[in-house]
Every structure is written in structure tokens, then in C-alpha cells.
Design a protein around this motif. Structure first.
Motif, short mmCIF file in Angstrom:
data_model
loop_
_atom_site.label_atom_id
_atom_site.label_comp_id
_atom_site.label_asym_id
_atom_site.label_seq_id
_atom_site.Cartn_x
_atom_site.Cartn_y
_atom_site.Cartn_z
N GLY A 48 -11.73 74.35 16.78
CA GLY A 48 -10.98 75.56 16.83
C GLY A 48 -11.00 75.77 15.06
N MET A 49 -11.69 74.96 14.35
CA MET A 49 -11.52 75.39 12.93
C MET A 49 -12.79 76.07 12.52
SD MET A 49 -10.35 71.68 10.94
CE MET A 49 -11.11 70.60 11.93
N ILE A 50 -12.62 77.25 11.47
CA ILE A 50 -13.64 77.79 10.83
C ILE A 50 -13.94 77.05 9.36
CG2 ILE A 50 -14.20 80.09 9.67
CD1 ILE A 50 -11.89 81.45 11.35
N VAL A 51 -15.30 76.68 9.64
CA VAL A 51 -15.72 75.95 8.59
C VAL A 51 -16.91 76.56 7.52
CG1 VAL A 51 -17.03 73.64 8.08
CG2 VAL A 51 -15.45 73.71 9.82
N CYS A 52 -16.42 76.59 6.35
CA CYS A 52 -17.35 77.21 5.45
C CYS A 52 -17.63 76.42 4.30
CB CYS A 52 -16.79 78.49 4.72
SG CYS A 52 -15.97 80.00 5.52
N ASN A 53 -19.10 76.25 4.40
CA ASN A 53 -19.73 75.30 3.41
C ASN A 53 -20.82 76.07 2.45
OD1 ASN A 53 -19.82 71.94 3.41
ND2 ASN A 53 -21.62 72.77 2.54
N SER A 54 -20.82 75.73 1.22
CA SER A 54 -21.92 76.26 0.32
C SER A 54 -23.28 75.59 0.87
CB SER A 54 -21.67 75.62 -0.88
OG SER A 54 -20.39 75.94 -1.72
N ILE A 55 -24.40 76.85 0.85
CA ILE A 55 -25.54 76.46 1.17
C ILE A 55 -26.40 75.66 0.08
CG2 ILE A 55 -26.56 78.60 -0.01
CD1 ILE A 55 -27.68 77.40 3.52
N GLY A 56 -25.82 75.54 -1.14
CA GLY A 56 -26.31 74.69 -2.33
C GLY A 56 -27.03 75.70 -3.19
N ASN A 57 -27.29 74.93 -4.17
CA ASN A 57 -27.79 75.59 -5.51
C ASN A 57 -29.27 75.07 -5.84
OD1 ASN A 57 -25.48 76.66 -5.86
ND2 ASN A 57 -24.95 75.66 -7.61
N SER A 58 -30.39 74.90 -4.90
CA SER A 58 -31.40 74.27 -5.12
C SER A 58 -32.66 75.58 -4.88
CB SER A 58 -32.00 73.06 -4.05
OG SER A 58 -30.70 71.93 -4.13
N GLU A 96 -1.17 73.19 18.65
CA GLU A 96 -1.12 74.56 18.79
C GLU A 96 -2.44 75.42 18.63
OE1 GLU A 96 1.59 76.19 20.12
OE2 GLU A 96 2.22 74.26 20.43
N ARG A 97 -3.14 74.84 17.50
CA ARG A 97 -4.38 75.58 17.29
C ARG A 97 -5.43 75.36 18.28
NH1 ARG A 97 -6.79 72.60 13.38
NH2 ARG A 97 -8.16 71.55 14.98
N ARG A 98 -5.59 74.23 19.11
CA ARG A 98 -6.29 73.95 20.20
C ARG A 98 -5.78 74.93 21.31
NH1 ARG A 98 -6.91 69.59 17.20
NH2 ARG A 98 -8.63 68.09 17.37
N LYS A 99 -4.56 75.29 21.48
CA LYS A 99 -4.07 76.04 22.55
C LYS A 99 -4.49 77.59 22.07
CE LYS A 99 -0.05 73.37 23.82
NZ LYS A 99 1.51 73.37 24.08
N LEU A 100 -4.36 77.85 21.16
CA LEU A 100 -4.78 79.39 20.57
C LEU A 100 -6.35 79.45 20.94
CD1 LEU A 100 -3.83 81.97 19.24
CD2 LEU A 100 -4.47 80.81 16.80
N PHE A 101 -7.00 78.55 20.50
CA PHE A 101 -8.52 78.85 20.85
C PHE A 101 -8.91 78.21 22.05
CE2 PHE A 101 -8.26 79.28 16.15
CZ PHE A 101 -9.47 80.14 15.87
N GLY A 102 -7.97 77.89 23.08
CA GLY A 102 -8.59 77.36 24.46
C GLY A 102 -9.42 76.18 24.38
N VAL A 103 -8.84 75.47 23.37
CA VAL A 103 -9.70 74.05 23.28
C VAL A 103 -8.99 72.88 23.76
CG1 VAL A 103 -10.69 72.34 21.63
CG2 VAL A 103 -10.92 74.89 21.10
N GLY A 104 -9.45 72.16 24.60
CA GLY A 104 -8.75 70.90 25.55
C GLY A 104 -8.99 69.87 24.34
N GLU A 123 1.10 61.71 19.39
CA GLU A 123 0.78 60.26 18.58
C GLU A 123 -0.36 60.57 17.60
OE1 GLU A 123 0.47 57.24 21.38
OE2 GLU A 123 2.76 57.54 22.08
N PHE A 124 -1.05 61.43 17.94
CA PHE A 124 -2.28 61.21 16.74
C PHE A 124 -2.57 62.74 16.26
CE2 PHE A 124 -3.59 60.52 21.41
CZ PHE A 124 -4.51 61.74 21.43
N LEU A 125 -2.10 63.81 16.79
CA LEU A 125 -2.27 64.88 16.21
C LEU A 125 -1.03 65.74 15.91
CD1 LEU A 125 -4.77 66.46 18.90
CD2 LEU A 125 -5.46 65.75 16.39
N SER A 126 -0.92 66.51 14.94
CA SER A 126 0.12 67.27 14.42
C SER A 126 0.60 68.45 15.16
CB SER A 126 0.12 67.85 13.01
OG SER A 126 -0.82 68.84 13.06
N VAL A 127 1.67 68.99 15.41
CA VAL A 127 2.04 70.04 16.24
C VAL A 127 1.14 71.11 15.88
CG1 VAL A 127 3.83 71.80 16.57
CG2 VAL A 127 4.32 69.17 16.40
N ARG A 128 0.86 71.46 14.43
CA ARG A 128 -0.08 72.60 14.19
C ARG A 128 -1.54 72.43 15.05
NH1 ARG A 128 0.30 76.26 9.72
NH2 ARG A 128 -1.88 76.52 10.12
#
Length: 537
Positions: free
Chosen positions: A312-322, A55-63, A47-52
Motif C-alpha cells: 500500500g505504499m506509493i514508491v517514487c524512485n529516480s530513474i538515474g543520471n546515466s 490502517e494503511r493496509r486496511k485502506l488499500f485492502g491489503v492483508g 507487536e510489529f506494525l504501527s497503527v498507521r
């Protein structure tokens, strides 16, 4: 920079806001105390999460847990009944963003028993098409192709084996995606329907394809496909395009837009998220972060980034330009735990002068990895190949290759985001000697795929090669122009099970006396360390 923005009381808030601002529509974040009485159930996640996403939670063993439950709609209704306008919600942080031009409803909202706190987060600006603007500055100039930046990471190793991101969904949080719907560099995305969605968190009236160009340039680093002229780092992946950044101004509310964006990416089932955004200072100085805040536990965007990794998401974030500015350090959400913050290098692997410094204020190595950020090849909004500077563009170099690596890993074993990040770090050229601007350095995707094996895999560009025969339970280590070699085999607790000194060009290890499980084969040559994980069945 003083930082009074996180614990501002209602009274102090209105004393600090000028009369001219009070007359405007203002954003507020309202935090709820619980989710009691919600109509949603963990037994009905569809009701609040897509099938994908499931399934990603299952793949990564995340409840699936209470943070996945949407904000209680009854609480939202009671807040709206006070006369304010609902903007968006955050289920992970259990709160909502509202708009109000009158202080009176806020006093009533504060008295509601389920309200934990209220925070002013910025001024609403008309949501219209905007001038081109970028969070991290860059200048465009003519360039050749993407080959150098891909080869710097040995990304062609995965591409040549057919791992180009197919079946992986990458979410991009950015400020706009100008002309992506018409740019010929993205025609293969459109033809194959691999743009799964494009929307603005800021306003449903915004057409993200007519907005700022920054997100389109970031997308090109991963997805552009001009045969013979430019290939992105994940040319066969699918993409979800989300505008969370409003370029003309800067207020704390944009960190809440970012949270909403990454929650939407999670619900849609994104596997990898790239964010070339960062937050340190705002148009209202009272909202500014300090370096002490850069510990992953203060900014809501940083807290949400870590939660995304936990789901279960791989998050990439720019460190910054300072790096060359007075601020100097990383911003949020690059300071988050359990993600990959990405620094910038030159084509020769040196730190780009503008790349922001780590560590995080609590002492963690930041950035984790680095890639080409000086003269990064990309495709502009007219479809022409050019180049640009910024960690905004080094981040998608890594994010795209991480998607290709994830495609490789799927189906071979149970996965965890932490182990994937560790494998990338182990492959990097400064894994043993992290640098304040480069972190653990440049990952090597000719080494990383060999870390997890269910198939024979040989790296050809490394002085060490590994070839595993799962049937015979033997692994052959090839040595090229190296002396003083030690080879050892460890279990995942770090206990050494085998050890020998190698002097031949090829050394075969018989592992048949080991039980089924995952083992680490470690080769030390002087100060260099090479790791290779194997799975014995």
C-alpha cells in the motif's frame, strides 16, 4: 560489466578477496529458509506494525501476511553465537546483515539448518560525518522559485483546493539530511512536529543532520516553506527521514540498507516513499549489476520496492543520471515493478540529456513519469533558494504531488496503488506514445483528480472539462476549441456502454440507466484522449 555477485560461493568469495581486505570488517547478507518457530503472530500485528501501518493496509485492502512477521529472533541468536556482529534484518526478504573480520564463523553459519545462503556485500567504513557527496551529480546555481516546476504538472490545481499533503506520511531514503534541524526553510515542519523520525540504518551512532546534504535538498523540493519565495510540492505532509546510503563508498550492502529503510518506513506507516538513489556499479566490480539484471527480480532493493507497493505504499524512485554515460540505462530500484520511476525534463518538457534511459531489461516502460530535473528549484542547507540538475530532484516533485493526490483520494473509495499509478499515467502528456527517457511523460494534476469523483470537479486548464452531478446521475462534458469529438462510457472491464459524437460546447450525458459502480468516461479528440472516472451510487 560482468555480474558474479549474486551466486558467489564461500570458497570463491575468499579467493577473490585480497589479504588486506580479509583483515577488515566485512558485511554479509544471510538469507534464512523460513520463519518456523517465530514468537510473533499474524493475530497480533500491533507487536510489529504501527497503527498507521495497519490502517494503511486496511485502506488499500491489503492483508497482513508472513512477510510482515519479523525475522525469527532465535535464528538471529544462533548466528550471533558464532562470533559475528549483528547489524540489521529484513523481514520481507527473511535475512540479516552481519559484520565479521574472520572467515571461520561463516563456515559454521553455513552449516546451520535454517540458513539458505550467504553473500559478501561490502567493507565497513568508519561511520563519521562525511564530505558532501551525491549519488546523482548536480551543480548549484541561483534560481527563482518553485512555481515553474509545480505548474508544469498543474500541481497548483490540488494545492488551490487545499490538498497539500496534510495527514500523509512521506518516507525519504537518502544519504543524509544536513542542517534540516536548523534550516529556516523547514521551520514549519519542526514547529508542527511533522518530522516523525530521523535515523540512520547504517549506524545508530550517526547523526543524520550532520551527514551528507543530498537528502536535505531532496526534502526541500517537497517540504520547504518560505512564504512568498518557495513552496514545496507537499508543504503540509509529515516526513520520516532515513539514511540508507553511505556516500564515501559504494558496495552491494547499501542495497540491503535500502531494504531495511523501506521496511522501517512501512512499519512506521509511511504512505509515500521517495528514493533519489540508484545502484548499478560498485567499488568492487565483482558486485556490479548488468543491464540484464534490471528486470525488477534480481536486486534485493528492487524486490523490496515492489513489496512496498504491494503493502500500500506509493514508491517514487529516480530513474538515474546515466543518459549521457556509457551505462545509459536505469538502475535499481528504479527497475522495480509496481512503482513510479521518475525521469527528468527541462522547463519546456524536453528530456534532460542526463536522464537515464528505459526500458527495463524485460521490456517495461521506464521511467513511468517525468518532471523538472534541469534547474529544479530547491533550498540549500543554509536556507537559500537555488537550483540543481538531476533526477534526484525530479522524483520528489512527483512524490510530493502524489502525496497531495492521495490526500484527495482518502475517504472517497477503496484504493489500490496500481490504480493510482494508472491514473497518473493516464493523465500524462505521452500516455499514448511513451519515450525511452520520459516514459509516459509529465503527469497533469488538473486532469488526474477528475478521474475519481464523489464530488463535482471541474478542470479549468484543460480543453476538456467534466462536471458530474451524482444526485442526478448526469455528467456534463465541456469542449473548448476542439472538433471531431467522440464520447464513450465504459465499465471497468473495458466494455463500451454508451457512445455519441459531440458537436456542441457542452454535452450532457444521462447515466441513470447504469447500475451503481465505477465507470470511465472517455473523450477522444483526434489523437488526444481524455479520461474521467465517475462513481455512481
Amino acid at each position: 560489466m560482468k555480474s558474479t555477485r549474486l551466486k558467489v560461493g564461500i570458497t570463491a568469495l575468499f579467493v577473490s578477496i585480497s589479504a588486506s581486505i580479509v583483515a577488515s570488517e566485512l558485511y554479509y547478507f544471510i538469507r534464512f529458509a523460513d520463519k518456523k518457530g517465530t514468537p510473533y503472530s499474524l493475530l497480533r500485528p500491533e507487536e510489529f506494525l504501527s497503527v498507521r501501518a495497519i490502517e494503511r493496509r486496511k485502506l488499500f485492502g491489503v492483508g497482513i501476511d508472513s512477510t510482515d512477521l519479523p525475522v525469527n529472533p532465535l535464528y538471529i541468536s544462533e548466528v550471533i553465537a558464532t562470533g559475528v556482529q549483528f547489524h540489521s534484518s529484513s523481514k520481507w526478504l527473511n535475512g540479516i546483515t552481519i559484520l565479521s573480520s574472520d572467515s571461520f564463523p561463516l563456515q559454521a553459519i553455513k552449516q546451520l539448518p535454517f540458513v539458505k545462503n550467504i553473500q559478501y556485500t561490502g567493507i565497513r567504513t568508519s561511520a563519521v560525518s562525511v564530505r558532501q557527496h551525491v549519488r546523482y551529480n548536480y551543480t548549484l546555481s541561483d534560481y527563482g522559485s518553485s512555481e515553474a516546476q509545480i505548474r508544469q504538472l498543474n500541481g497548483q490545481f490540488l494545492h488551490d483546493k487545499g490538498y497539500r499533503g496534510k495527514g500523509v506520511l512521506i518516507g525519504i531514503l537518502d544519504s543524509g539530511f544536513r542542517n534540516v534541524d536548523t534550516n529556516p526553510a523547514f521551520d514549519s515542519l519542526r514547529i508542527a512536529n511533522r518530522i516523525t523520525g530521523a535515523a540512520s540504518v547504517i549506524s545508530s551512532a550517526i547523526d543524520v543532520y550532520r551527514q551528507d546534504a543530498h537528502g536535505a535538498l531532496v526534502l526541500s523540493v517537497m517540504a520547504a516553506n518560505i512564504p512568498g519565495r518557495y513552496i514545496g510540492t507537499a508543504p503540509e505532509a509529515s516526513y520520516l527521514l532515513l539514511q540508507t546510503e553511505y556516500a564515501p563508498n559504494e558496495y552491494l550492502v547499501e542495497t540491503d540498507f535500502w531494504v531495511r529503510g523501506i521496511e522501517l518506513a512501512d512499519s512506521a506507516g509511511a504512505d509515500v516513499v521517495n528514493s533519489s538513489l540508484g545502484y548499478t556499479e560498485f567499488d568492487d566490480p565483482a558486485m556490479n549489476f548488468t543491464y540484464a539484471d534490471m528486470n525488477g527480480r534480481v536486486a534485493r532493493s528492487s524486490i523490496a520496492a515492489e513489496m512496498a507497493a504491494q503493502k500500500g505504499m506509493i514508491v517514487c524512485n529516480s530513474i538515474g543520471n546515466s543518459g549521457a554515460l556509457p551505462w545509459k540505462y536505469l538502475g535499481s530500484p528504479a527497475d522495480a515493478h509496481a512503482i513510479l520511476s521518475i525521469g527528468a525534463t527541462t522547463s519546456t518538457g524536453e528530456a534532460s540529456a542526463f536522464s537515464s534511459y528505459g526500458p527495463s531489461s524485460d521490456g517495461r516502460v521506464k521511467p513511468e513519469l517525468s518532471a523538472t530535473g534541469t534547474r529544479t528549484a530547491l533550498v540549500n542547507t543554509q536556507g537559500s533558494i537555488t537550483s540543481s540538475n538531476g533526477t534526484s530532484f525530479s522524483s520528489p516533485v512527483v512524490a510530493g504531488m502524489a502525496a497531495c493526490y492521495l490526500q484527495f483520494l482518502r475517504g472517497q473509495q477503496s484504493l489500490s496503488v496500481g490504480s493510482i499509478i494508472n491514473q497518473l499515467i493516464q493523465s500524462a502528456n505521452r500516455a499514448a506514445t511513451p519515450h525511452p527517457q520520459l516514459g509516459y511523460g509529465i503527469p497533469d494534476f488538473a486532469k488526474v483528480p477528475g478521474l475519481i469523483t464523489g464530488n463535482a470537479a471541474t478542470t479549468t486548464d484543460s480543453p476538456i472539462t467534466f462536471s458530474f452531478n451524482p444526485a442526478a446521475k448526469t455528467i456534463t462534458v465541456g469542449l473548448t476549441a476542439l472538433r471531431g469529438i467522440d464520447i464513450s462510457v465504459h465499465d471497468l472491464s473495458g466494455r463500451r456502454l454508451m457512445h455519441l459524437a459531440a458537436g456542441n460546447s457542452f454535452t450532457e450525458l444521462n447515466l441513470s440507466n447504469l447500475n451503481a459502480g465505477v465507470y470511465l468516461v472517455q473523450v477522444r479528440a483526434g489523437k488526444e484522449l481524455f479520461n474521467h472516472k465517475i462513481l455512481l451510487r
